[in-house]
Design an enzyme around this catalytic site. Structure first.
Site, mmCIF file in Angstrom:
data_model
loop_
_atom_site.group_PDB
_atom_site.id
_atom_site.type_symbol
_atom_site.label_atom_id
_atom_site.label_comp_id
_atom_site.label_asym_id
_atom_site.label_seq_id
_atom_site.Cartn_x
_atom_site.Cartn_y
_atom_site.Cartn_z
ATOM 1 N N CYS A 24 0.853 -1.180 0.000
ATOM 2 C CA CYS A 24 0.000 0.000 0.000
ATOM 3 C C CYS A 24 0.893 1.235 0.000
ATOM 4 C CB CYS A 24 -0.888 -0.003 1.243
ATOM 5 S SG CYS A 24 -1.996 1.407 1.333
ATOM 6 N N HIS A 28 -9.142 -3.810 -2.046
ATOM 7 C CA HIS A 28 -8.165 -3.051 -1.246
ATOM 8 C C HIS A 28 -8.537 -1.560 -1.232
ATOM 9 C CE1 HIS A 28 -3.744 -2.162 -0.161
ATOM 10 N NE2 HIS A 28 -4.260 -0.982 -0.429
ATOM 11 N N GLU A 29 -8.876 -1.032 -2.414
ATOM 12 C CA GLU A 29 -9.211 0.398 -2.491
ATOM 13 C C GLU A 29 -10.546 0.696 -1.820
ATOM 14 O OE1 GLU A 29 -6.825 2.251 -3.242
ATOM 15 O OE2 GLU A 29 -5.598 0.668 -4.105
ATOM 16 N N HIS A 72 -10.138 1.152 1.771
ATOM 17 C CA HIS A 72 -9.651 2.496 2.142
ATOM 18 C C HIS A 72 -10.824 3.451 2.402
ATOM 19 C CE1 HIS A 72 -5.312 2.520 1.942
ATOM 20 N NE2 HIS A 72 -5.295 1.959 0.754
HETATM 21 CO CO CO Z 1 -3.681 0.993 -0.128
#
Ligand code: CO
Length: 170
Positions: A94, A136-137, A140
């Site tokens: 990341c 993953h995004e 966030h």
């Molecule tokens: Co990330």
């Protein structure tokens, strides 16, 4: 080019839930350009708005291989509507947690809905790296980081390693 500073873990902005976008205006276009320029500048495959300090539900990704054409997606207000039971294991990193990579397993295939930069709803299926990156995004935008998927003991080891390296930087 408008390359923004990427904020680093444990900045609290990375741990907040981002708010839904309802205005598809010039400001949003500018924000998406900042994300795109910053992601490519950092050689990343994805970047979410909280990583440049903006807690709004938008991210960009491009998981094309080096020998392929660029394939940029601007993803706004994303949702996962279906996910496979089959998992895909990938060594994730990341841009907000430099120097750390860990194997994380996530659903291999996902069906998603989101809005594009014009506010038009898109429905797509992503697999493998694209699926991992999307998840993953999206994490966030919910204040979650890939290290939150690790077992508690492993997460502790990673956190200690991070603390040591950030002290070295000072
Ligand atoms: Co990330």
């Amino acid at each position: 080019m408008a390359v923004k500073k990427i904020i680093l873990y444990p900045n609290p902005l990375l741990l907040k839930t981002s708010t839904k976008i309802d205005k598809f205006d010039e400001n949003l276009v500018t924000l998406s350009k900042h994300l795109i320029d910053t992601m490519y500048d950092a050689d990343g495959v994805g970047l979410a708005a909280p990583q440049i300090g903006i807690n709004k539900r938008i991210f960009v990704m491009d998981c094309s291989r080096e020998d392929e054409e660029k394939d940029l997606r601007i993803v706004i207000n994303p949702e996962i509507v279906n996910e496979s039971e089959e998992l895909h294991l990938y060594k994730e990193g990341c841009l907000s947690i430099p120097g750390i990579t860990e194997e994380i397993s996530r659903p291999k295939v996902i069906e998603v809905m989101y809005q594009d930069i014009n506010g038009v709803t898109q429905r797509k299926t992503y697999d493998n790296l694209w699926s991992t990156c999307f998840q993953h995004e999206l994490d966030h935008l919910n204040g979650k980081l890939f290290i939150d998927h690790l077992r508690p003991m492993k997460k502790l080891l990673v956190k200690n390693k991070m603390n040591k390296s950030s002290k070295k930087d000072r």
